[in-house]
Design a protein around this motif. Structure first.
Motif, PDB file in Angstrom:
ATOM      1  N   LEU A  49     -18.449-140.858 -92.056  1.00  0.00           N
ATOM      2  CA  LEU A  49     -17.033-140.578 -92.304  1.00  0.00           C
ATOM      3  C   LEU A  49     -16.350-140.008 -91.067  1.00  0.00           C
ATOM      4  CD1 LEU A  49     -17.292-139.017 -95.884  1.00  0.00           C
ATOM      5  CD2 LEU A  49     -16.390-141.277 -95.300  1.00  0.00           C
ATOM      6  N   ASN A  50     -17.040-139.125 -90.369  1.00  0.00           N
ATOM      7  CA  ASN A  50     -16.454-138.480 -89.198  1.00  0.00           C
ATOM      8  C   ASN A  50     -16.297-139.442 -88.029  1.00  0.00           C
ATOM      9  OD1 ASN A  50     -17.469-136.823 -86.457  1.00  0.00           O
ATOM     10  ND2 ASN A  50     -15.751-135.899 -87.556  1.00  0.00           N
ATOM     11  N   ASP A  52     -12.797-134.950 -91.153  1.00  0.00           N
ATOM     12  CA  ASP A  52     -13.303-133.665 -90.675  1.00  0.00           C
ATOM     13  C   ASP A  52     -13.985-132.921 -91.816  1.00  0.00           C
ATOM     14  OD1 ASP A  52     -12.327-133.850 -88.021  1.00  0.00           O
ATOM     15  OD2 ASP A  52     -10.325-133.267 -88.704  1.00  0.00           O
ATOM     16  N   VAL A  53     -14.995-132.125 -91.477  1.00  0.00           N
ATOM     17  CA  VAL A  53     -15.599-131.238 -92.469  1.00  0.00           C
ATOM     18  C   VAL A  53     -14.629-130.090 -92.717  1.00  0.00           C
ATOM     19  CG1 VAL A  53     -17.490-129.652 -92.975  1.00  0.00           C
ATOM     20  CG2 VAL A  53     -17.965-131.844 -91.856  1.00  0.00           C
ATOM     21  N   LEU A  54     -14.172-129.947 -93.957  1.00  0.00           N
ATOM     22  CA  LEU A  54     -13.194-128.921 -94.315  1.00  0.00           C
ATOM     23  C   LEU A  54     -13.865-127.636 -94.788  1.00  0.00           C
ATOM     24  CD1 LEU A  54     -10.683-131.172 -96.309  1.00  0.00           C
ATOM     25  CD2 LEU A  54     -10.591-130.555 -93.882  1.00  0.00           C
ATOM     26  N   ARG A  55     -14.931-127.776 -95.542  1.00  0.00           N
ATOM     27  CA  ARG A  55     -15.618-126.607 -96.087  1.00  0.00           C
ATOM     28  C   ARG A  55     -16.963-127.051 -96.647  1.00  0.00           C
ATOM     29  NH1 ARG A  55     -13.904-126.227-101.856  1.00  0.00           N
ATOM     30  NH2 ARG A  55     -12.414-127.910-102.243  1.00  0.00           N
ATOM     31  N   GLU A  81     -22.944-128.811-101.219  1.00  0.00           N
ATOM     32  CA  GLU A  81     -21.698-129.574-101.261  1.00  0.00           C
ATOM     33  C   GLU A  81     -20.977-129.468 -99.925  1.00  0.00           C
ATOM     34  OE1 GLU A  81     -19.936-128.925-105.660  1.00  0.00           O
ATOM     35  OE2 GLU A  81     -20.658-127.104-104.660  1.00  0.00           O
ATOM     36  N   VAL A  82     -20.438-130.595 -99.471  1.00  0.00           N
ATOM     37  CA  VAL A  82     -19.648-130.632 -98.243  1.00  0.00           C
ATOM     38  C   VAL A  82     -18.367-131.399 -98.538  1.00  0.00           C
ATOM     39  CG1 VAL A  82     -19.557-131.315 -95.821  1.00  0.00           C
ATOM     40  CG2 VAL A  82     -21.742-130.605 -96.830  1.00  0.00           C
ATOM     41  N   TRP A  83     -17.220-130.778 -98.235  1.00  0.00           N
ATOM     42  CA  TRP A  83     -15.924-131.407 -98.454  1.00  0.00           C
ATOM     43  C   TRP A  83     -15.371-131.923 -97.128  1.00  0.00           C
ATOM     44  CZ3 TRP A  83     -17.618-127.263-101.227  1.00  0.00           C
ATOM     45  CH2 TRP A  83     -17.483-127.300-102.622  1.00  0.00           C
ATOM     46  N   LEU A  84     -14.923-133.173 -97.121  1.00  0.00           N
ATOM     47  CA  LEU A  84     -14.342-133.768 -95.926  1.00  0.00           C
ATOM     48  C   LEU A  84     -12.951-134.306 -96.236  1.00  0.00           C
ATOM     49  CD1 LEU A  84     -17.641-134.796 -95.990  1.00  0.00           C
ATOM     50  CD2 LEU A  84     -16.988-135.264 -93.625  1.00  0.00           C
ATOM     51  N   GLY A  85     -12.099-134.327 -95.218  1.00  0.00           N
ATOM     52  CA  GLY A  85     -10.748-134.839 -95.397  1.00  0.00           C
ATOM     53  C   GLY A  85     -10.018-134.855 -94.071  1.00  0.00           C
ATOM     54  N   ASN A 130     -23.635-148.063 -86.933  1.00  0.00           N
ATOM     55  CA  ASN A 130     -24.601-147.103 -86.394  1.00  0.00           C
ATOM     56  C   ASN A 130     -24.980-146.021 -87.396  1.00  0.00           C
ATOM     57  OD1 ASN A 130     -24.524-148.487 -83.988  1.00  0.00           O
ATOM     58  ND2 ASN A 130     -23.150-147.034 -82.960  1.00  0.00           N
ATOM     59  N   ASN A 131     -24.104-145.771 -88.367  1.00  0.00           N
ATOM     60  CA  ASN A 131     -24.350-144.697 -89.330  1.00  0.00           C
ATOM     61  C   ASN A 131     -24.595-145.218 -90.744  1.00  0.00           C
ATOM     62  OD1 ASN A 131     -23.914-141.984 -87.856  1.00  0.00           O
ATOM     63  ND2 ASN A 131     -22.164-143.220 -87.186  1.00  0.00           N
ATOM     64  N   GLY A 132     -25.216-146.384 -90.847  1.00  0.00           N
ATOM     65  CA  GLY A 132     -25.701-146.852 -92.138  1.00  0.00           C
ATOM     66  C   GLY A 132     -24.707-147.593 -92.997  1.00  0.00           C
TER      67      GLY A 132
END
Length: 377
Positions: free
Chosen positions: A125-126, A132-135, A144-148, A218-220
């Motif tokens: 995603l990045n 970006d990783v938000l929290r 848990e990892v939140w991205l946006g 490259n990232n699957g």
């Protein structure tokens, strides 16, 4: 020349998308018909609706209705507001865009099988789309990892300055939560498989300034096609469609395959209070060029607010099957004043409904969401 084009695109989307980060915002063409109430009524199993079509000029009190939603042995009560003051109290957060809304579709949660897949999905995603990783948070066996693409907070961030700051500094962004449970033994998706493990989620659409196909591979990621825009199966098994364009929030909507679009539309409108909205585009051509498709024939675009992400209901020719990597869509709502003192503080994960395509929708009160968002940054 490139700078001038970027400025023109930004100006276009500030106007056409309804993104108005000021003290007031235009009223939506349609209002959500109900107000979320978290009280559980253990004695009821019926679903009661009172669905009326009203003009925009109709007094707000005539648009409000009560709705009783059965969830197993309990129900979610949607209470009626009687005054304009109550409607203001029911707004989600303090962002001007959400002052006419008592609920927003805030994001989605997907599951992965192990920490390796979690890391691969984050990198995908990045590096491919610019998330970006938000929290992040670890609770027991669950990580848990939140991205946006910007702050999720339901208020104007302290460091946002108009007109200097970019869209990415404004509040109210949606997020994608990646969830890994170390105790789970479920087989969800194997990286590299040619098809998603289920068909009910057609794709998550994002409109980004650029994407990198090389980093998808490259990232699957499994690239299905990339003619004008890209369709790719992410390393988690979530299909994603990428459009090169500019949006106030690049996370646009989740497209859901439906056995019966009318039945699904009735569920989202009558049960959840969503309303039909103008189909969103990421490019000024509005679907007339080769780089962004028009709204699919027979589809319906719905959202609880014109300014939040939404769902696109697509007719399916084949029987729809659930994609196990999709945990749920998340609705953040403001309970009525009658139940505000009784909100749960567990993040709302225990309260869910399931749409006709077997997509789960979870609910979290705005106060719980704001507290969780601050703690997990």
């Amino acid at each position: 020349m490139r700078l001038l084009l970027t400025v023109l695109l930004l100006l276009h989307w500030r106007i056409s998308s309804g993104f108005v980060p000021v003290s007031s915002s235009p009223k939506p063409t349609k209002k959500a018909a109900s107000v979320w109430d978290t009280r559980l009524l253990a004695t009821s199993h019926d679903t009661t609706t009172n669905n009326k079509n009203e003009d925009d000029d109709t007094d707000t009190s005539s648009l409000r209705r009560s709705l009783l939603l059965g969830i197993g042995s309990s129900s979610v009560a949607m209470m009626t507001l009687g005054t304009t003051q109550d409607a203001a109290l029911a707004a989600v957060g303090t962002l001007p865009e959400f002052q006419e809304s008592n609920a927003i579709l805030q994001g989605l949660t997907i599951d992965v099988v192990d920490q390796s897949q979690l890391k691969t999905m984050i990198d995908f995603l990045n590096q491919a789309f610019g998330f970006d990783v938000l929290r992040q948070r670890i609770r027991g066996s669950i990580e848990e990892v939140w991205l946006g693409f910007g702050p999720e907070e339901l208020a104007i961030p302290a460091d946002f300055t108009l007109p200097v700051s970019s869209f990415g500094k404004y509040g109210g962004h949606a997020s994608l939560c990646i969830r890994y449970d170390a105790k789970s033994t479920a087989a969800l998706y194997r990286i590299g498989d040619s098809n998603p493990p289920g068909s009910n989620i057609a794709f998550l659409q994002v409109g980004v300034p650029s994407y990198r196909i090389s980093q998808m591979s490259n990232n699957g990621g499994n690239i299905l096609d990339a003619y004008g825009f890209v369709n790719v199966i992410s390393p988690s098994g979530l299909p994603i469609r990428g459009i090169v364009g500019i949006r106030p929030d690049p996370i646009m909507f989740v497209a859901i395959n439906c056995d019966n679009v009318k039945q699904s539309q009735a569920f989202y409108e009558q049960t959840l209070g969503f309303s039909q909205q103008v189909y969103p585009f990421a490019r000024p051509s509005n679907g007339t060029g080769p780089f962004e498709p028009a709204q699919p024939k027979g589809s319906v675009y719905l959202a609880p607010s014109p300014y939040s992400m939404g769902v696109l209901l697509l007719p399916s020719k084949k029987k729809v099957t659930p994609n196990p990597v999709m945990d749920s869509l998340k609705v953040v709502y403001t309970p009525s004043s009658a139940s505000s003192d009784n909100d749960s503080s567990d993040g709302g994960g225990a309260m869910q409904v399931v749409d006709p395509s077997n997509v789960k929708i979870s609910f979290q009160s705005a106060s719980d969401f704001e507290q969780e968002e601050r703690v997990t940054r």
